[in-house]
Design an enzyme around this catalytic site. Structure first.
Site, mmCIF file in Angstrom:
data_model
loop_
_atom_site.group_PDB
_atom_site.id
_atom_site.type_symbol
_atom_site.label_atom_id
_atom_site.label_comp_id
_atom_site.label_asym_id
_atom_site.label_seq_id
_atom_site.Cartn_x
_atom_site.Cartn_y
_atom_site.Cartn_z
ATOM 1 N N ASP A 1 0.789 -1.251 0.000
ATOM 2 C CA ASP A 1 0.000 0.000 0.000
ATOM 3 C C ASP A 1 0.819 1.298 0.000
ATOM 4 O O ASP A 1 0.481 2.236 0.738
ATOM 5 C CB ASP A 1 -0.930 0.022 1.225
ATOM 6 C CG ASP A 1 -1.990 -1.064 1.217
ATOM 7 O OD1 ASP A 1 -1.948 -1.927 0.330
ATOM 8 O OD2 ASP A 1 -2.855 -1.056 2.118
ATOM 9 N N LYS B 1 -6.852 -5.011 -3.078
ATOM 10 C CA LYS B 1 -7.568 -5.543 -1.908
ATOM 11 C C LYS B 1 -8.552 -4.510 -1.378
ATOM 12 O O LYS B 1 -8.456 -3.324 -1.724
ATOM 13 C CB LYS B 1 -6.572 -5.944 -0.818
ATOM 14 C CG LYS B 1 -5.784 -4.771 -0.263
ATOM 15 C CD LYS B 1 -4.747 -5.250 0.720
ATOM 16 C CE LYS B 1 -3.946 -4.107 1.314
ATOM 17 N NZ LYS B 1 -4.734 -3.110 2.044
ATOM 18 N N CYS C 1 -2.105 -2.569 7.761
ATOM 19 C CA CYS C 1 -1.993 -3.482 6.617
ATOM 20 C C CYS C 1 -0.682 -4.261 6.595
ATOM 21 O O CYS C 1 -0.661 -5.416 6.181
ATOM 22 C CB CYS C 1 -2.227 -2.721 5.320
ATOM 23 S SG CYS C 1 -3.926 -2.094 5.218
#
Ligand SMILES: [Zn+2]
Length: 193
Positions: free
Chosen positions: A18, A100, A139
């Site tokens: 990310d 995701k 995450c």
């Protein structure tokens, strides 16, 4: 916790979590100093023959947004600039991008949640993953813990991650939790061929 050199070979994969505009300063959900990970990741990614990147990629009205009763401001909406990777991140090194959080009702913290990341890693012969990116306390932590749960040897790079730190020390606690679960912590300088 720090175990010295990690020698990278073809059974290793780097997972870049990310590193997107919305999680960097100026973005919708900025991680303090989130963009500091870019140079470190660009430095280590050429060591890997397999590089995966995860991309938080929400539909409008995602359940994690405050307007839907979730914990976070609107971020990483599909098709927006905020969802794109940081412009200085070397995406030419990425073999596969795993999107995701694409379903309205799943938080999508882990790169493995609701994706075929585990299958894709096994298909490439990966037995160990090295995890870097954003954010340490969400995450990155969930991706590392789920990698371990999937039977992958897991390394986390503390100088290639940054934390949201909603509560002081969340990032430090997350690193501790990952190490307790079996992850090795190794700095970028300790990762080599
Ligand atoms: Zn998200």
């Amino acid at each position: 916790m720090y175990t010295g050199l990690v020698n990278i070979d073809d059974t290793d994969a780097l997972i870049v979590v990310d590193v997107q505009n919305d999680f960097c300063p100026g973005g919708a959900l900025p991680v303090p100093h989130g963009d500091d990970v870019v140079d470190v990741i660009n430095r280590i990614s050429p060591l890997f023959s397999v590089v995966f990147a995860t991309q938080d990629y929400h539909p409008p009205g995602h359940s994690s947004f405050t307007e839907q009763g979730g914990p976070w401001p609107v971020h990483c909406v599909q098709g927006t600039q905020g969802a794109e990777f940081h412009p200085k991140l070397d995406t030419s090194r990425f073999d596969e991008v795993i999107q995701k959080g694409t379903e309205p009702d799943t938080d999508g913290y882990s790169g493995f949640a609701g994706t075929d990341l585990a299958d894709r890693l096994w298909a490439r012969g990966t037995t160990r993953v090295v995890v870097a990116g954003l954010a340490t306390d969400y995450c990155v932590r969930e991706t590392a813990l789920e990698a371990i749960a999937n039977g992958l040897t897991t390394v986390v790079v503390p100088d290639a991650v940054r934390a949201v730190d909603v509560h002081a020390q969340d990032g430090a606690k997350a690193l501790e939790a990952m190490a307790q679960a079996g992850a090795t912590l190794a700095t970028a300088d300790e990762i080599d061929l």
